[in-house]
Design a protein around this motif. Structure first.
Motif, PDB file in Angstrom:
ATOM      1  N   LYS A 196     -15.428  63.737  61.189  1.00  0.00           N
ATOM      2  CA  LYS A 196     -14.590  62.584  61.494  1.00  0.00           C
ATOM      3  C   LYS A 196     -14.435  61.719  60.256  1.00  0.00           C
ATOM      4  O   LYS A 196     -15.403  61.444  59.559  1.00  0.00           O
ATOM      5  N   SER A 197     -13.212  61.315  59.988  1.00  0.00           N
ATOM      6  CA  SER A 197     -12.934  60.302  58.980  1.00  0.00           C
ATOM      7  C   SER A 197     -13.302  58.975  59.621  1.00  0.00           C
ATOM      8  O   SER A 197     -12.802  58.632  60.697  1.00  0.00           O
ATOM      9  N   LEU A 198     -14.210  58.238  58.966  1.00  0.00           N
ATOM     10  CA  LEU A 198     -14.733  57.007  59.560  1.00  0.00           C
ATOM     11  C   LEU A 198     -14.329  55.782  58.753  1.00  0.00           C
ATOM     12  O   LEU A 198     -15.156  54.968  58.368  1.00  0.00           O
ATOM     13  N   ARG A 227     -10.983  52.934  58.838  1.00  0.00           N
ATOM     14  CA  ARG A 227     -10.544  51.915  59.799  1.00  0.00           C
ATOM     15  C   ARG A 227     -10.548  52.445  61.229  1.00  0.00           C
ATOM     16  O   ARG A 227     -10.689  51.699  62.180  1.00  0.00           O
ATOM     17  N   GLU A 228     -10.370  53.769  61.375  1.00  0.00           N
ATOM     18  CA  GLU A 228     -10.370  54.431  62.681  1.00  0.00           C
ATOM     19  C   GLU A 228     -11.280  55.644  62.606  1.00  0.00           C
ATOM     20  O   GLU A 228     -11.683  56.065  61.529  1.00  0.00           O
ATOM     21  N   LYS A 229     -11.582  56.232  63.755  1.00  0.00           N
ATOM     22  CA  LYS A 229     -12.277  57.519  63.806  1.00  0.00           C
ATOM     23  C   LYS A 229     -11.205  58.582  64.005  1.00  0.00           C
ATOM     24  O   LYS A 229     -10.579  58.652  65.051  1.00  0.00           O
ATOM     25  N   ILE A 230     -10.990  59.398  62.957  1.00  0.00           N
ATOM     26  CA  ILE A 230      -9.938  60.406  62.996  1.00  0.00           C
ATOM     27  C   ILE A 230     -10.566  61.784  62.839  1.00  0.00           C
ATOM     28  O   ILE A 230     -11.254  62.043  61.847  1.00  0.00           O
ATOM     29  N   THR A 279      -5.732  66.540  59.599  1.00  0.00           N
ATOM     30  CA  THR A 279      -6.114  65.955  60.872  1.00  0.00           C
ATOM     31  C   THR A 279      -6.046  67.062  61.923  1.00  0.00           C
ATOM     32  O   THR A 279      -5.129  67.877  61.910  1.00  0.00           O
ATOM     33  N   SER A 307      -3.379  59.969  56.472  1.00  0.00           N
ATOM     34  CA  SER A 307      -3.897  59.002  57.440  1.00  0.00           C
ATOM     35  C   SER A 307      -4.176  57.632  56.829  1.00  0.00           C
ATOM     36  O   SER A 307      -4.254  56.652  57.553  1.00  0.00           O
ATOM     37  N   ASN A 343      -6.837  56.136  55.854  1.00  0.00           N
ATOM     38  CA  ASN A 343      -7.893  55.563  56.676  1.00  0.00           C
ATOM     39  C   ASN A 343      -8.924  54.773  55.872  1.00  0.00           C
ATOM     40  O   ASN A 343      -9.907  54.300  56.422  1.00  0.00           O
ATOM     41  N   ASP A 396     -11.017  55.861  53.520  1.00  0.00           N
ATOM     42  CA  ASP A 396     -12.236  56.572  53.118  1.00  0.00           C
ATOM     43  C   ASP A 396     -11.918  57.856  52.357  1.00  0.00           C
ATOM     44  O   ASP A 396     -12.600  58.861  52.488  1.00  0.00           O
TER      45      ASP A 396
END
Length: 170
Positions: A13-15, A17-20, A44, A58, A60, A62
């Motif tokens: 999971k990309s952690l 701003r969101e969990k993707i 994704t 994304s 995100n 990270d």
């Protein structure tokens, strides 16, 4: 990690701003007498369509953690497929990408698309920066397309633009 007939997957999971949900896919693309050739895909994970969305960005927050996660999967891949040849290329390379990008581009690129080849260039810069330490364990090759769009394959050279990078464990 799960292994299928022709692919090896790593999920995380990309952690930011969101969990993707993200997935790294090593898919078998060709077999030769010497080795199997795998492509490294990343993106994704769309669980409803059960596929990798490798064209999405994304943003995100990270990106370095995600890139390092992808890189950390390469030795794991070679532990499962020690004789494989691994191909890395970008989903943002080529004329089809540029045509799609121009439809919704907000950068107002004149001439060359500024988004083209970003992904392969990230991998290329990483290899160039770490070539001395990596070349003890891996052999690197670059591929370009010649004037007649035939792929050429050569020992990796720092400073050369490549469409794909190939990695072979020593």
């Amino acid at each position: 990690m799960l292994e299928l007939e022709s692919a090896i997957f790593f999920t995380f999971k990309s952690l930011g701003r969101e969990k993707i949900p993200k997935i790294i896919e090593y898919s078998l693309i060709s077999r030769t007498e010497e080795f199997d050739i795998f492509n490294l895909g990343f993106g994704t994970y769309n669980k409803f369509e059960r596929k990798v969305l490798d064209g999405e960005v994304s943003n995100n927050g990270d990106v370095f953690k995600v890139f390092n996660t992808i890189l950390s999967s390469i030795p794991l891949f070679f532990s499962l497929e020690p004789n494989a040849l691994l191909m890395i290329s970008g989903s943002d390379s080529g004329e089809q990408y540029v045509s799609r990008c121009r439809i919704s581009c907000t950068k107002n690129c004149d001439g060359l698309c500024r988004n083209e080849n970003r992904r392969i260039n990230i991998y290329k810069k990483y290899v160039e920066k770490n070539y001395d330490s990596l070349s003890g364990a891996y052999r690197f090759f670059g591929s370009r397309f010649s004037w007649d769009e035939q792929m050429t394959f050569e020992p990796f050279q720092i400073g050369i633009s490549y469409r794909s990078i190939f990695i072979k464990k020593i």
